[in-house]
Design an enzyme around this catalytic site. Sequence first.
Site, PDB file in Angstrom:
ATOM      1  N   HIS A  64     -48.660 -26.088  -0.492  1.00  0.00           N
ATOM      2  CA  HIS A  64     -48.159 -25.279  -1.612  1.00  0.00           C
ATOM      3  C   HIS A  64     -46.678 -24.948  -1.424  1.00  0.00           C
ATOM      4  O   HIS A  64     -46.326 -23.916  -0.859  1.00  0.00           O
ATOM      5  CB  HIS A  64     -48.978 -23.994  -1.743  1.00  0.00           C
ATOM      6  CG  HIS A  64     -48.752 -23.271  -3.034  1.00  0.00           C
ATOM      7  ND1 HIS A  64     -49.721 -22.537  -3.672  1.00  0.00           N
ATOM      8  CD2 HIS A  64     -47.661 -23.184  -3.820  1.00  0.00           C
ATOM      9  CE1 HIS A  64     -49.227 -22.029  -4.783  1.00  0.00           C
ATOM     10  NE2 HIS A  64     -47.976 -22.396  -4.887  1.00  0.00           N
ATOM     11  N   HIS A  66     -42.661 -25.206  -3.291  1.00  0.00           N
ATOM     12  CA  HIS A  66     -41.798 -25.486  -4.446  1.00  0.00           C
ATOM     13  C   HIS A  66     -40.488 -26.094  -3.939  1.00  0.00           C
ATOM     14  O   HIS A  66     -39.686 -25.398  -3.329  1.00  0.00           O
ATOM     15  CB  HIS A  66     -41.512 -24.199  -5.227  1.00  0.00           C
ATOM     16  CG  HIS A  66     -42.751 -23.591  -5.831  1.00  0.00           C
ATOM     17  ND1 HIS A  66     -43.205 -23.923  -7.090  1.00  0.00           N
ATOM     18  CD2 HIS A  66     -43.646 -22.703  -5.338  1.00  0.00           C
ATOM     19  CE1 HIS A  66     -44.324 -23.250  -7.356  1.00  0.00           C
ATOM     20  NE2 HIS A  66     -44.620 -22.503  -6.300  1.00  0.00           N
ATOM     21  N   LEU A  67     -40.314 -27.390  -4.192  1.00  0.00           N
ATOM     22  CA  LEU A  67     -39.071 -28.051  -3.764  1.00  0.00           C
ATOM     23  C   LEU A  67     -37.998 -27.974  -4.842  1.00  0.00           C
ATOM     24  O   LEU A  67     -36.840 -28.291  -4.583  1.00  0.00           O
ATOM     25  CB  LEU A  67     -39.342 -29.511  -3.384  1.00  0.00           C
ATOM     26  CG  LEU A  67     -40.202 -29.743  -2.129  1.00  0.00           C
ATOM     27  CD1 LEU A  67     -40.444 -31.238  -1.899  1.00  0.00           C
ATOM     28  CD2 LEU A  67     -39.552 -29.128  -0.888  1.00  0.00           C
ATOM     29  N   ARG A  68     -38.377 -27.560  -6.064  1.00  0.00           N
ATOM     30  CA  ARG A  68     -37.422 -27.302  -7.162  1.00  0.00           C
ATOM     31  C   ARG A  68     -36.656 -28.538  -7.627  1.00  0.00           C
ATOM     32  O   ARG A  68     -35.647 -28.401  -8.306  1.00  0.00           O
ATOM     33  CB  ARG A  68     -36.399 -26.226  -6.761  1.00  0.00           C
ATOM     34  CG  ARG A  68     -36.988 -24.926  -6.247  1.00  0.00           C
ATOM     35  CD  ARG A  68     -37.790 -24.204  -7.292  1.00  0.00           C
ATOM     36  NE  ARG A  68     -38.096 -22.832  -6.896  1.00  0.00           N
ATOM     37  CZ  ARG A  68     -39.124 -22.140  -7.370  1.00  0.00           C
ATOM     38  NH1 ARG A  68     -39.957 -22.700  -8.259  1.00  0.00           N
ATOM     39  NH2 ARG A  68     -39.329 -20.906  -6.997  1.00  0.00           N
ATOM     40  N   ASN A  98     -43.958 -27.375 -11.243  1.00  0.00           N
ATOM     41  CA  ASN A  98     -43.186 -26.570 -12.216  1.00  0.00           C
ATOM     42  C   ASN A  98     -41.686 -26.757 -12.033  1.00  0.00           C
ATOM     43  O   ASN A  98     -40.933 -25.823 -11.837  1.00  0.00           O
ATOM     44  CB  ASN A  98     -43.583 -25.082 -12.130  1.00  0.00           C
ATOM     45  CG  ASN A  98     -43.352 -24.485 -10.748  1.00  0.00           C
ATOM     46  OD1 ASN A  98     -43.318 -25.195  -9.760  1.00  0.00           O
ATOM     47  ND2 ASN A  98     -43.193 -23.174 -10.694  1.00  0.00           N
ATOM     48  N   ASP A 336     -46.546 -21.074  -0.132  1.00  0.00           N
ATOM     49  CA  ASP A 336     -46.011 -20.833  -1.479  1.00  0.00           C
ATOM     50  C   ASP A 336     -44.488 -20.626  -1.390  1.00  0.00           C
ATOM     51  O   ASP A 336     -43.932 -19.726  -2.009  1.00  0.00           O
ATOM     52  CB  ASP A 336     -46.686 -19.632  -2.163  1.00  0.00           C
ATOM     53  CG  ASP A 336     -46.296 -19.513  -3.647  1.00  0.00           C
ATOM     54  OD1 ASP A 336     -45.648 -20.442  -4.181  1.00  0.00           O
ATOM     55  OD2 ASP A 336     -46.641 -18.481  -4.260  1.00  0.00           O
ATOM     56  N   HIS A 340     -35.290 -19.053  -4.561  1.00  0.00           N
ATOM     57  CA  HIS A 340     -34.509 -18.657  -5.744  1.00  0.00           C
ATOM     58  C   HIS A 340     -33.078 -18.381  -5.313  1.00  0.00           C
ATOM     59  O   HIS A 340     -32.839 -17.945  -4.172  1.00  0.00           O
ATOM     60  CB  HIS A 340     -35.085 -17.385  -6.371  1.00  0.00           C
ATOM     61  CG  HIS A 340     -36.415 -17.577  -7.027  1.00  0.00           C
ATOM     62  ND1 HIS A 340     -36.588 -18.346  -8.153  1.00  0.00           N
ATOM     63  CD2 HIS A 340     -37.650 -17.121  -6.696  1.00  0.00           C
ATOM     64  CE1 HIS A 340     -37.876 -18.339  -8.500  1.00  0.00           C
ATOM     65  NE2 HIS A 340     -38.546 -17.615  -7.621  1.00  0.00           N
ATOM     66  N   PHE A 354     -40.299 -13.946  -9.457  1.00  0.00           N
ATOM     67  CA  PHE A 354     -41.304 -13.809  -8.394  1.00  0.00           C
ATOM     68  C   PHE A 354     -41.073 -14.898  -7.342  1.00  0.00           C
ATOM     69  O   PHE A 354     -40.685 -16.009  -7.678  1.00  0.00           O
ATOM     70  CB  PHE A 354     -42.702 -14.011  -8.975  1.00  0.00           C
ATOM     71  CG  PHE A 354     -43.167 -12.944  -9.915  1.00  0.00           C
ATOM     72  CD1 PHE A 354     -43.718 -11.767  -9.423  1.00  0.00           C
ATOM     73  CD2 PHE A 354     -43.094 -13.121 -11.293  1.00  0.00           C
ATOM     74  CE1 PHE A 354     -44.194 -10.790 -10.289  1.00  0.00           C
ATOM     75  CE2 PHE A 354     -43.561 -12.139 -12.172  1.00  0.00           C
ATOM     76  CZ  PHE A 354     -44.108 -10.969 -11.672  1.00  0.00           C
ATOM     77  N   GLY A 355     -41.345 -14.579  -6.091  1.00  0.00           N
ATOM     78  CA  GLY A 355     -41.388 -15.643  -5.079  1.00  0.00           C
ATOM     79  C   GLY A 355     -40.443 -15.434  -3.922  1.00  0.00           C
ATOM     80  O   GLY A 355     -39.388 -14.823  -4.051  1.00  0.00           O
TER      81      GLY A 355
END
Length: 462
Positions: A64, A66-68, A98, A336, A340, A354-355
């Site tokens: 899980h 996020h590599l963006r 996402n 996760d 950002h 969030f995150g």
Amino acid sequence: MKSLLLTGGRVIDPANRLDSPADLLIVDGKIAAVGKDAGAKAPTDVERMNVQGLVVCPGLIDLHVHLRDPGQTAKETIATGTAAAARGGFASVVCMPNTSPAVDSAGTVALIHERAAKQGAVNVFVAGAITKNIGGEELASIGSLKRAGVVAITDDGHCVQSHELMRRACEYARMFDLPVMDHCQDYSLVTDGVMHEGYWNTALGLRGWPAAGEEMIVARNILLAELTGARLHCQHLSAAGSVRLLREAKKRGLPVSGEACPHHFTLTDAAVAGSEKFWSADGKGIFGFAAGAVPGPAWPAYDTNFKTNPPLRSAGDREAILEGLADGTIEILCSDHAPHCGYEKEVEFDYAPFGITGLETELALALAQLYHAKRLSLSDLVAKYSVAPARLLGLAKGTLNIGADADVTVFDPDCEWTFDKGDTASKSTNSPFYGWRLRGRAVATIVGGRKAWIGQVEAAAA
Ligand SMILES: [Zn+2]
């Protein structure tokens, strides 16, 4: 490719019930031998690495992340995200869909695979979207995503609200033998909540995100797993009720599973009220190994690096997640990792995204709360980061089988270190754990026989 011999380590391979001192030989990017006599099989020009006092285990998997990339590369890229993974001890990551565009077509999957092959420090597996543009309205083309090589589908960051649409997604996923991973959030209950609904959100005047908003969808997913036979995986569980539901469903033999992230089983909602409130109550002695000795780092109230989705919950929820991990209800650990930009987080709590980042701290936090706190053996902890996620995703990874890809993590479960803001490979710095005195750290991450990352091998050099 040069062969490599890791000597004198404690080899832990949960899939093969192995936990003993052994050498490990890598030849041509594959595991060639494990055991006391592994060195005898080594070619004469083998490179040796002394890993005495260290744990040698299957390359860890974080399913899980996020590599963006594509589209949000100011936050992270495949190059920086996988570099952070390697430093954290992770040989494989699964990136969430996402992105911009969302991973809802074969073309975007191919783009990520291509970039990962060029820039990735570790293996990158792709999760495809459940719905087009993660809009929750119309199914993505799940068959063509599968053909493009996705290992799961999820609308992570969002949650499909229509039960009928989710049912059809499950039916397709079952047909294509893909797990459905779900970010469990009932929008009508959560509305615009920004932190756990309980004592602290009232005290701080922030809108609440009730635990029932997660539990409602966990229950929905259990019912859909029963109805369709699809494999339903509940992401980043945060609430006690979710663990209870999952435990009961697994007892009935349903194909459901869950994952937990270190921030949810380390921190609580009191942390949003600032460090003083946290350390004087829920934070007391949380790191069993040094109760009272942890130099509690300081942070202010409303620090947006403590804003996550689902939110940090009560001490009771935290305990329930730990119990779920200890009794096997929750089989998988992950981060996760959600980077950002600084300017995005430097706003009022209500408006911040969030995150938090997590790849470089998750192993240490899991070791502290599970192994050092005597809730799990090292082998059971390693299993939640290796064979368990590999099994869910159908990956030929997560073991040290002879002939398997030589993905190997070497870590020191005891070394103490402080996570420093300047010492990260991620492009972003939105972690709540800067300044924390942590215990346990990756020393080397080997991917397909190649050294993806080598840290300070002080213990081994001695
Ligand atoms: Zn999520």
